[in-house]
Design an enzyme around this catalytic site. Sequence first.
Site, mmCIF file in Angstrom:
data_model
loop_
_atom_site.group_PDB
_atom_site.id
_atom_site.type_symbol
_atom_site.label_atom_id
_atom_site.label_comp_id
_atom_site.label_asym_id
_atom_site.label_seq_id
_atom_site.Cartn_x
_atom_site.Cartn_y
_atom_site.Cartn_z
ATOM 1 N N ARG A 1 11.333 -25.991 31.558
ATOM 2 C CA ARG A 1 10.227 -25.275 30.232
ATOM 3 C C ARG A 1 9.460 -24.418 30.927
ATOM 4 N NH1 ARG A 1 10.811 -28.863 25.448
ATOM 5 N NH2 ARG A 1 11.840 -30.760 26.162
ATOM 6 N N ARG B 1 -24.801 2.562 2.389
ATOM 7 C CA ARG B 1 -24.403 3.764 2.361
ATOM 8 C C ARG B 1 -24.669 4.494 1.063
ATOM 9 N NH1 ARG B 1 -19.585 1.615 5.503
ATOM 10 N NH2 ARG B 1 -19.703 0.334 3.396
ATOM 11 N N HIS C 1 8.834 -23.310 13.035
ATOM 12 C CA HIS C 1 8.327 -21.781 13.611
ATOM 13 C C HIS C 1 7.363 -21.242 12.823
ATOM 14 C CE1 HIS C 1 8.552 -17.683 14.775
ATOM 15 N NE2 HIS C 1 8.188 -18.170 16.037
ATOM 16 N N ARG D 1 -29.127 4.206 4.577
ATOM 17 C CA ARG D 1 -28.649 5.458 5.232
ATOM 18 C C ARG D 1 -28.665 6.468 4.361
ATOM 19 N NH1 ARG D 1 -23.012 6.000 8.069
ATOM 20 N NH2 ARG D 1 -22.180 6.303 5.797
ATOM 21 N N SER E 1 -29.609 1.658 15.046
ATOM 22 C CA SER E 1 -28.536 1.006 14.330
ATOM 23 C C SER E 1 -27.121 1.488 15.052
ATOM 24 C CB SER E 1 -28.343 0.892 12.960
ATOM 25 O OG SER E 1 -27.254 0.534 12.340
ATOM 26 N N LYS F 1 0.926 -26.899 29.584
ATOM 27 C CA LYS F 1 2.220 -28.032 29.597
ATOM 28 C C LYS F 1 1.997 -28.907 30.635
ATOM 29 C CE LYS F 1 5.714 -27.536 27.273
ATOM 30 N NZ LYS F 1 7.061 -26.908 26.903
ATOM 31 N N GLY G 1 7.044 -20.708 21.837
ATOM 32 C CA GLY G 1 8.289 -20.405 21.515
ATOM 33 C C GLY G 1 8.488 -19.035 21.882
ATOM 34 N N TYR H 1 -29.271 -7.732 15.927
ATOM 35 C CA TYR H 1 -28.603 -8.419 14.659
ATOM 36 C C TYR H 1 -27.226 -7.516 14.615
ATOM 37 C CZ TYR H 1 -29.710 -3.754 12.211
ATOM 38 O OH TYR H 1 -29.819 -2.422 11.843
ATOM 39 N N ARG I 1 -1.086 -31.508 23.927
ATOM 40 C CA ARG I 1 -1.826 -30.310 23.998
ATOM 41 C C ARG I 1 -2.806 -30.364 22.688
ATOM 42 N NH1 ARG I 1 2.711 -25.764 22.541
ATOM 43 N NH2 ARG I 1 3.298 -26.639 20.710
ATOM 44 N N MET J 1 8.426 -18.186 25.163
ATOM 45 C CA MET J 1 9.332 -17.846 26.270
ATOM 46 C C MET J 1 10.309 -18.840 26.645
ATOM 47 S SD MET J 1 6.200 -17.206 28.949
ATOM 48 C CE MET J 1 5.348 -18.709 28.493
ATOM 49 N N GLU K 1 -24.709 7.348 17.099
ATOM 50 C CA GLU K 1 -23.437 7.345 16.805
ATOM 51 C C GLU K 1 -22.856 8.405 17.508
ATOM 52 O OE1 GLU K 1 -22.492 7.778 12.405
ATOM 53 O OE2 GLU K 1 -24.495 8.621 11.994
ATOM 54 N N GLY L 1 -23.725 3.026 15.205
ATOM 55 C CA GLY L 1 -22.619 3.288 14.118
ATOM 56 C C GLY L 1 -21.297 3.263 15.075
ATOM 57 N N THR L 2 -20.862 2.183 15.131
ATOM 58 C CA THR L 2 -19.706 2.325 16.348
ATOM 59 C C THR L 2 -18.586 2.723 15.803
ATOM 60 O OG1 THR L 2 -19.483 -0.207 15.602
ATOM 61 C CG2 THR L 2 -20.737 0.019 17.511
ATOM 62 N N ASN L 3 -18.408 2.968 14.459
ATOM 63 C CA ASN L 3 -17.322 3.690 14.000
ATOM 64 C C ASN L 3 -17.089 4.939 14.703
ATOM 65 O OD1 ASN L 3 -16.506 1.187 12.677
ATOM 66 N ND2 ASN L 3 -16.862 2.172 10.640
ATOM 67 N N ASP L 4 -18.188 5.613 14.217
ATOM 68 C CA ASP L 4 -18.368 7.015 14.467
ATOM 69 C C ASP L 4 -18.528 7.175 16.061
ATOM 70 O OD1 ASP L 4 -17.805 7.919 12.235
ATOM 71 O OD2 ASP L 4 -19.585 9.289 11.995
ATOM 72 N N CYS M 1 -23.870 -1.582 13.072
ATOM 73 C CA CYS M 1 -23.380 -1.565 11.808
ATOM 74 C C CYS M 1 -22.046 -1.213 11.445
ATOM 75 C CB CYS M 1 -24.279 -0.852 10.796
ATOM 76 S SG CYS M 1 -24.435 0.908 11.261
#
Lengths: 889, 889
Positions: free
Chosen positions: B93, B559, B453, B615, B770, B24, B102, B858, B337, B104, B751, B772-775, B838
């Site tokens: 302000r 899967r 708001h 898989r 590949s 601001k 809103g 990818y 802004r 602060m 994984e 397997g970022t979850n596991d 994946c």
Amino acid sequence: MGATKYVYDFSEGNASMKPLLGGKGANLAEMTRIGIPVPQGFIVTTQACVYYSANGAYPEGMEQEINDHLKALEKLTGKTLGDPKNPLLLSIRSGAVFSMPGMMDTVLNLGLNDETVAGLAAATGNKRFAYDSYRRFISMFGDVVMGVDPQAFEEELWAKRDEVGAKVDTDLTADDLEDLCDRLKGVLKAGAGESFPNDPMKQLHLAIVAVFKSWDNHRAKVYRRTQGIPDDLGTAVNVQSMVFGNKGETSGTGVAFTRDPSTGENAFYGEFLMNAQGEDVVAGVRVPRPLPEMEQVQPENLKKLYEIRETLEKHYRDMQDLEFTIEDEKLYMLQTRNGKRTAPAAFKMAVDMVAEGLISKDEGLMRIDPAQLDQLLHPRLDPKQELNVLAKGLGASPGAGVGTAVFDADEAEELGSKGRPVILIRWETNPDDIHGLMHSQGVITSHGGMTSHAAVVARGMGKPCIAGVQDMKVDDKAKTATIGAVVIKEGDWVSMDGATGRVFLGQAKLVPAGEDENMSAVLGWADEVRRLRVRTNADTPEDARVARTFGAEGIGLCRTEHMFMQQERLPHVQAMIMSDTTEEREKHLARLLPFQREDFDGIFRAMEGLPVTIRLLDPPLHEFLPSYVDTMLELQRLQLTGASAAEIAKQEALAAKVKSLAEANPMLGTRGCRLGIQWPEIYAMQVRAIIEAAADVMASTGKMPHVEIMIPLVGFEQELKLMRQLTIDTAEQVLAERKVKIDYTIGTMIEVPRAAVTADQIANQADFFSFGTNDLTQMTLAFSRDDAEGKFLTHYLSTDLLKANPFEKLDQQGVGQLIAMAVQKGRSVKPNLKTGICGEHGGEPTSVKFCHRTGLNYVSCSPYRVPLARLAAAQAVLEEKAADKKAGD
Amino acid sequence: MGATKYVYDFSEGNASMKPLLGGKGANLAEMTRIGIPVPQGFIVTTQACVYYSANGAYPEGMEQEINDHLKALEKLTGKTLGDPKNPLLLSIRSGAVFSMPGMMDTVLNLGLNDETVAGLAAATGNKRFAYDSYRRFISMFGDVVMGVDPQAFEEELWAKRDEVGAKVDTDLTADDLEDLCDRLKGVLKAGAGESFPNDPMKQLHLAIVAVFKSWDNHRAKVYRRTQGIPDDLGTAVNVQSMVFGNKGETSGTGVAFTRDPSTGENAFYGEFLMNAQGEDVVAGVRVPRPLPEMEQVQPENLKKLYEIRETLEKHYRDMQDLEFTIEDEKLYMLQTRNGKRTAPAAFKMAVDMVAEGLISKDEGLMRIDPAQLDQLLHPRLDPKQELNVLAKGLGASPGAGVGTAVFDADEAEELGSKGRPVILIRWETNPDDIHGLMHSQGVITSHGGMTSHAAVVARGMGKPCIAGVQDMKVDDKAKTATIGAVVIKEGDWVSMDGATGRVFLGQAKLVPAGEDENMSAVLGWADEVRRLRVRTNADTPEDARVARTFGAEGIGLCRTEHMFMQQERLPHVQAMIMSDTTEEREKHLARLLPFQREDFDGIFRAMEGLPVTIRLLDPPLHEFLPSYVDTMLELQRLQLTGASAAEIAKQEALAAKVKSLAEANPMLGTRGCRLGIQWPEIYAMQVRAIIEAAADVMASTGKMPHVEIMIPLVGFEQELKLMRQLTIDTAEQVLAERKVKIDYTIGTMIEVPRAAVTADQIANQADFFSFGTNDLTQMTLAFSRDDAEGKFLTHYLSTDLLKANPFEKLDQQGVGQLIAMAVQKGRSVKPNLKTGICGEHGGEPTSVKFCHRTGLNYVSCSPYRVPLARLAAAQAVLEEKAADKKAGD
């Protein structure tokens, strides 16, 4: 570039050529070199075997090389292979780089056929001997080279014995044996589908190929896995002119150790049989005579043996395991190698040889396999109990064993791999039994001697063995062993003392072992050499005291959860867990405080100022409650059996709490510091108990305990930051109340992979790192130990997918990389960060050496493993020096 | 080194000084610089706030600096703070670097006291105005600075209104307001325990400190966490001379967007109120008038606003969100802004501005927050259903929402965080409701306008909002909303369309959304720029088809376990699992084969030659059987209720199998390739089904499917080697049977942490990796997702221990390091190794950008996230270019 040389005469080699010539071949060459009498021959190299394994054929030119060396041998011996008048006979033996006794194949008396056998009879004037050799050759060739079941040959022999009324083999006449040879060739043809090959050259090449192939047989693979021998080394093949110990009563054979392999005593120790071949001694088919008795039959040769013993021990600077044969009173050495020995013997020999000036202390340290130490420290039969001796045999491998009787190696493996203690009882063992031996508490045989298969293998494995229990009749079909009126059936409890050879019925009590003076001396040398400190994992003052007697220099892991499990405390723990508010939890924790303080008090006193690393509560809280399934079953039972509403309501409340705490994967759930972060009052109570106990101990002993507080399962710097602050706040409050000053440090377990990867952040909050390699292995490999062992991990090990159980030997390539990374990253922030390991790997030799190489400050292991770790730590230093020296050369 | 400068006049700054002056302040300075009329003032820097947060006090010398700048401001304005004759009044302000609307605190009319209010009345000739300003100031100062509950001031105002019979605030007279001021000071003293400070300098410094402190208030922290704004930036404080929109009917105030923030249309869009302060517009207390109506009251100022709109949009090259005030017909800009916008608006503006030549395509791409895309692709109300409109309000934020009614933010969070869909219904919302908004499907308010708001926040979050439903009476005590005769109670189903502002009773049906032309255009630019390929996770032909409409370039994860779960297949799966022999298993697998083949056939056809990564079976087999606890309960029930022996025996057999398969930590148990290794016939069946389907599809379409077979949960090279061989053997057999040739590749999930650490070994056996970022997240962090969310992870997030849920945003420091290591190690062996991700992170913008930076080929994500990933991938390229350029500068 010239063609590779695949074949070496004995006179072309020496002891340093083991990788190429194998252990046996290199030593035969070495003995030839230093003038020991050895039947001459040549060696086909391990490289030829590796080539054959890969290509299924000899390397180009090797057949010709063999033929050339054979010609030279014929010239040297004055005999010719296949000569009907004076035939050269050969032994064909495997010989790997690392000794694999009995694992691979051997063919003796090669060169015999219907023509040469007559020539042998004529040349020796001993037709019976010639046909005895021939029938042995046909059986062995049929078994080893042609793949016929050896039992078939054995049965034919027994049939012949029955037919002519012979009690033992030596009752068979020359004619009986000649007839038997024909019949055995029939057995061979029936079993193999082709005839016995009469052409000795064909016999030779078939036998060499059979030895090559035996490198890859199942038992050899299993053995290599247990011993950590690589699969790609291959075996050499020793082609040696035969000498005959079974040529009559002026011939004989024997084995000896230059010192006693069981006790280590500096006394010539051996056994011999007259008119026998070597296999008769080793297989335990006939009971051999002790070496001193040779004085009575061939004193000259005994004297020569003593001289050779002296020469070889000096030359090799270690205890030798010898094989010899006497042919017509002429002594030949067939083998020498460093002898296997029990752990007590290893210590005694090391101490004696250093005292004799034969070796240095560093060499003495390297002579002992740390894994062997384990057996020495294993429990012994409690001397205070009354035990009735059922039978007595040869004390072939020391140690106490208690288990249920099994009569078959598969059964032993089946039960033993599930953690059920078994004693394997056999008439004799053979290499096919190796997997059963591995899984037994001990082995008892009714046949065989101190150098029988069972005895040698058991000593190698550090398992108790009693051999030659002659009063015991073993029936492995009926699965019984009968000793007088007593019949031991499968599943009966049996106890044994492998040192004294005594067998007991029932389940004897065991007590811990202690160090002997030789071990103490060697461990003293180790302490001078090693850089790694050795601590112990101990949860009780008793454990702490035992570990100190073994040389522990501190406690690397004191778990506090076992303290929560004790009977008088569990109700408070459960009430604390069931609490709905912080206030309620604090009330129950206050009741636990005095117990915890008392625990720590005892441990601090036992350790007398040595460092004590205390891990705050780690397991998920549901471990302190009944299981979810039990709770639900009880609830359903109450509902279906008309229990009162009040009873049901109470169980429902419990079930609701148990359910709310139940986890799909507790290993990865609310445990470790996640407890302390969500319920800080739990850790605050523990820290208070620790610091109060330390203050008490300092007040009463005047000695300040060395307190290290460890926060488990940290994965994020912020977790440790919070718990560090909680610990400091609580500790400082106690110290202010007590008006004392106690030093304490705060560190963390590195057991979550993320902690290793972000160790440079976590080190900001840590005074020390302790690698919890049990959990780090579980998470890094995604191996839940509970779900792996007995299931997929067992499958992986049995199929060779994995070479070692990663929960026993640290997975250096996977988990080890994370440890190395964490040490490096941690020290990049804090160069003096103290690091140690407190998983079970801290007591496994290869893992201890890894810890040394990775620069850790200490290892911590169970009390009984402390001596092993001290030794391994010293060896790590010596191995490093040797490697540095080599690199410098 | 000179002392740090902590205070800047507007004329000393510019737009590039945001980090120091806040958004601001920097923009007020910039507007000053380019000649836009702005009420003058000065800025206390963010660094001062940071200093205050750490030290609880002003930096040395800063008080004097403020006083000096105040003197300069007094000189500029000709007014003096505290001057009873012509008092300077100030607005105070907050102004952070990143907009936190809103979140602060703000104090207006500062400088008023009993003396200056009289002076203000005299100077303006408007006593009512002076006391109205004063009463607002007392309330605001009491709330913000003194910490008094604002409701107390509000109630006093209402009491006064009732007392004098005033319907609205403007009905109150000057005397009413004067009296009210006294009473409000009483309220303040009662609430705060001390008196209202009359000294304007004291007011000023207290207000500055209050703004500093508001940086660390709870709602600001929550907001920063949701927006990923660091906690250590601090806020600047803007001290600005007041201008008054509430000085009478020639004064007014308003907000505007230079284009329509909801649709993106290039039309000036705003609202104003005459005789009002800005908060009246934003808070939605009075319903504002649309901007064009200003033509009727102040056409000159409307013209000026149009000019300023033009100037500012050209200057900032983006849509601006403006605040203005008119004091006695003089126009002042209070703020400019970059404006928040809905996703459709963002796309339209980007396309229009590129067409207008205002920005480049690259800039257009960077203008869109990929996370916003999510809302565009969220399901819409099914247009085919009959829906009865219950009420209509302002379509304040587009999108469809269906949920049960809740009337309180805490309740919304409580239910929403458990995954229960709720619609938050309020009279109006305020910053304290932010957590409730986060967990709702949408928000409906009876008051407020498009810039209220609720509307602003909902648009920012991409949630539907309907504002100003004037026919609806909300009673948040009784938890009802009444529309005519209809009463919506808590828990009633409500549906809403945020685009049209229509509210429906009941649970409407939703249908998937599609792309619009602007989105397609922008995604087209993204496709030209990005290097990362974008694939989808799809298990069915239907998913595959949907994903292709969103631009998926292949399937990154198909899967196969869901295929096993379908009703007609499960009995065969269970029979297979219950089998005791390989033959029996193969029999049941043969029954599953046609189903699997059909599954793959459909997917290959849908993908028309695009790559499909399949898989092989991953979950533990017990997932296909009843749970252990259910099985045991049923067994006990049968036993206790007198079932037949046959029934019991059958259940016992099931229980035995379930128990033998039960696992303590299934995540780390017998799953993934461990299934294929122990029961190769399972994977063999799946490979056969894949290759047969591929052959069928090729035969009938003439187009070769692009088959990638993926082996899950590999931790050791040897595992992949075995499964690779099994796959090749099976595939080659099928191809030989079919006499066709199909290309296929074989890769693995990374994984298990060990796979990442030993990726150089594993790459030997893999055509692709590949992640397997979850596991991988579960194991690297030791976070079982099932046990973490709702339990310790929720605790960690709510206490700020973690900034983001690592299952949503990739943990780049921990898991990310392992990914980077695996890519580097894998490519050290195979430079062209194909790598992708994946896990669910493949559809999260920061994670997609990480994948780009780490050099993956990818990402693969759920179908609806494909456009988001395409955009994020393009932005990653542009950010990289910008960083390179910066580094090159």
